[in-house]
Write an enzyme that holds these catalytic residues in place. Structure first.
Site, PDB file in Angstrom:
ATOM      1  N   LYS A 114       0.439  -1.537   0.092  1.00 16.14           N
ATOM      2  CA  LYS A 114       0.319  -0.001   0.008  1.00 16.14           C
ATOM      3  C   LYS A 114       1.483   0.771   0.209  1.00 16.14           C
ATOM      4  O   LYS A 114       0.230   2.423  -0.321  1.00 16.14           O
ATOM      5  CB  LYS A 114      -1.129   0.328   0.752  1.00 16.14           C
ATOM      6  CG  LYS A 114      -2.209   0.618   0.892  1.00 16.14           C
ATOM      7  CD  LYS A 114      -3.671   0.314   1.977  1.00 16.14           C
ATOM      8  CE  LYS A 114      -4.144   2.188   1.379  1.00 16.14           C
ATOM      9  NZ  LYS A 114      -5.362   1.999   2.364  1.00 16.14           N
ATOM     10  N   LYS A 195     -10.960  -4.146 -10.544  1.00 13.41           N
ATOM     11  CA  LYS A 195     -11.958  -4.748  -9.562  1.00 13.41           C
ATOM     12  C   LYS A 195     -12.059  -3.247  -9.190  1.00 13.41           C
ATOM     13  O   LYS A 195     -12.122  -1.776  -9.061  1.00 13.41           O
ATOM     14  CB  LYS A 195     -10.599  -4.723  -8.129  1.00 13.41           C
ATOM     15  CG  LYS A 195     -10.994  -4.796  -7.261  1.00 13.41           C
ATOM     16  CD  LYS A 195      -9.865  -5.026  -5.811  1.00 13.41           C
ATOM     17  CE  LYS A 195     -10.222  -4.664  -4.714  1.00 13.41           C
ATOM     18  NZ  LYS A 195     -10.929  -5.334  -3.707  1.00 13.41           N
ATOM     19  N   LYS A 198     -12.702   2.584  -4.609  1.00 16.84           N
ATOM     20  CA  LYS A 198     -12.870   4.117  -5.038  1.00 16.84           C
ATOM     21  C   LYS A 198     -11.758   4.134  -5.920  1.00 16.84           C
ATOM     22  O   LYS A 198     -11.595   5.517  -6.453  1.00 16.84           O
ATOM     23  CB  LYS A 198     -13.412   4.919  -3.452  1.00 16.84           C
ATOM     24  CG  LYS A 198     -12.273   4.557  -2.616  1.00 16.84           C
ATOM     25  CD  LYS A 198     -12.935   4.872  -1.543  1.00 16.84           C
ATOM     26  CE  LYS A 198     -11.741   5.152  -0.495  1.00 16.84           C
ATOM     27  NZ  LYS A 198     -10.974   3.782  -0.216  1.00 16.84           N
TER      28      LYS A 198
END
Ligand code: TRP
Length: 329
Positions: A114, A195, A198
């Site tokens: 991430k 996928k 947001k």
């Protein structure tokens, strides 16, 4: 026999979309009668990456709550609460942090992934490294046995088990080792075929109006090689068909696939079937959302009653944890 304890949480890091409905909420609702269920809004977890701008946090917390209720979570059956209303999560997190080797946290795959993926935020923080340990505290403080999550969360459950084991070894048996409760659910792609997320801006939100939903489906990409109405297509290359696999009956799937392959139907016809099925699924949810949104006092009552109930359980576990660690006489 007493029921097994279930715990799961969802981050209020944005508005929820139909992928969250299929992947989490519907499953939470389905198991409400089988277990002692605890579901919460992980607002501290949202802060681990969205600490710099918290202007929308309140709105997202409310969106999660309203969607949980609209999807069918029943406060009479499940304990529904907000993480930040239970300060004991933070206390347990602190105690666990004393005995958690840094390497365990640095090795969690989502940590580096991430950090590399998210470029607009500085995730080189203490809180972000501790994300999985805060999750461990969430789970352990309810002494949960089962954690319904997606496979992406399994490393977090692994570290939770390791931390629980380490605690029990040092101070005596307090915490059970949790397991994931994995249910097969179909992948929900976004309007562009990736996928639904947001970050990609390809979501159909539960808060979208029927017009917005229809507009998003109508402008979805399809098989890029099917340009003219008379071109034959391959449904497997169309994100629309991927959504049919989730939201349409087997017969409808066969029908639109056949129509696509033979150019018997156009992409608009195919999308109309999907829109019809999304309307059937979403209309009752939209109705319930409206009714809850019109009753802010009821929403506050529900989340505060749920949080009080959760807090009692958390307080009881903290008594045991403090005692075991030698913090109490
Ligand atoms: N990390 C989870 C997610 O992103 C959210 C979460 C926080 C959670 N604490 C939890 C899930 C405890 C299960 C149990 O989806």
């Amino acid at each position: 026999m007493s029921k097994k304890i279930v715990l799961s949480g969802i981050q209020p890091s944005g508005k929820l979309h139909i992928g969250n409905l299929i992947g989490a909420l519907q499953n939470w609702v389905r198991i409400q009668d089988d277990y002692e269920c605890n579901y919460f809004i992980a607002d501290w977890h949202a802060l681990t990456s969205q600490y710099a701008d918290t202007s929308e946090l309140k709105e997202y917390v409310k969106d999660v709550l309203v969607n949980c209720l609209a999807a069918g979570l029943d406060p009479e059956k499940s304990t529904i609460f907000q993480q930040s209303r239970i300060p004991e999560h933070a206390e347990l997190h602190t105690l666990l942090s004393m005995m958690t080797p840094l390497g365990w946290l640095e090795r969690v795959p989502s940590y580096k992934e991430k950090q590399l993926e998210v470029k607009d935020k500085d995730l080189n923080t203490y809180g972000f490294l501790g994300y999985p340990l805060l999750q461990s505290a969430d789970i352990m403080i309810y002494r949960a046995h089962l954690v319904p999550v997606g496979v992406d969360q399994l490393p977090h459950l692994e570290i939770t088990r390791e931390v629980a084991r380490r605690f029990n070894n040092f101070y005596g048996e307090v915490f059970p080792e949790c397991d994931g409760l994995l249910t097969k659910f179909p992948k929900v792609v976004g309007t562009d075929g990736r996928k639904m997320s947001k970050t990609y801006g390809n979501c159909i939100f539960l808060s979208d109006s029927s017009k917005e939903m229809e507009q998003k489906v109508r402008t979805m990409t399809t098989d890029p090689q099917r340009i003219k109405r008379t071109d034959k297509g391959d449904p497997e290359l169309s994100p629309v068909f991927q959504l049919h696999k989730v939201f349409s009956s087997k017969e409808e799937q066969d029908e639109v696939a056949e129509g696509c392959r033979t150019a018997g139907i156009g992409c608009i016809d195919c999308k109309k079937v999907l829109i019809k099925n999304l309307l059937t699924l979403l209309e009752p949810i939209w109705e319930k959302r409206e009714s809850f949104l019109n009753k802010p006092d009821l929403l506050e009552d529900i989340i505060s009653a749920g949080s009080n109930k959760a807090r009692e359980k958390a307080i009881a576990t903290m008594e045991l944890a403090r005692q075991a660690m030698g913090l109490k006489n």
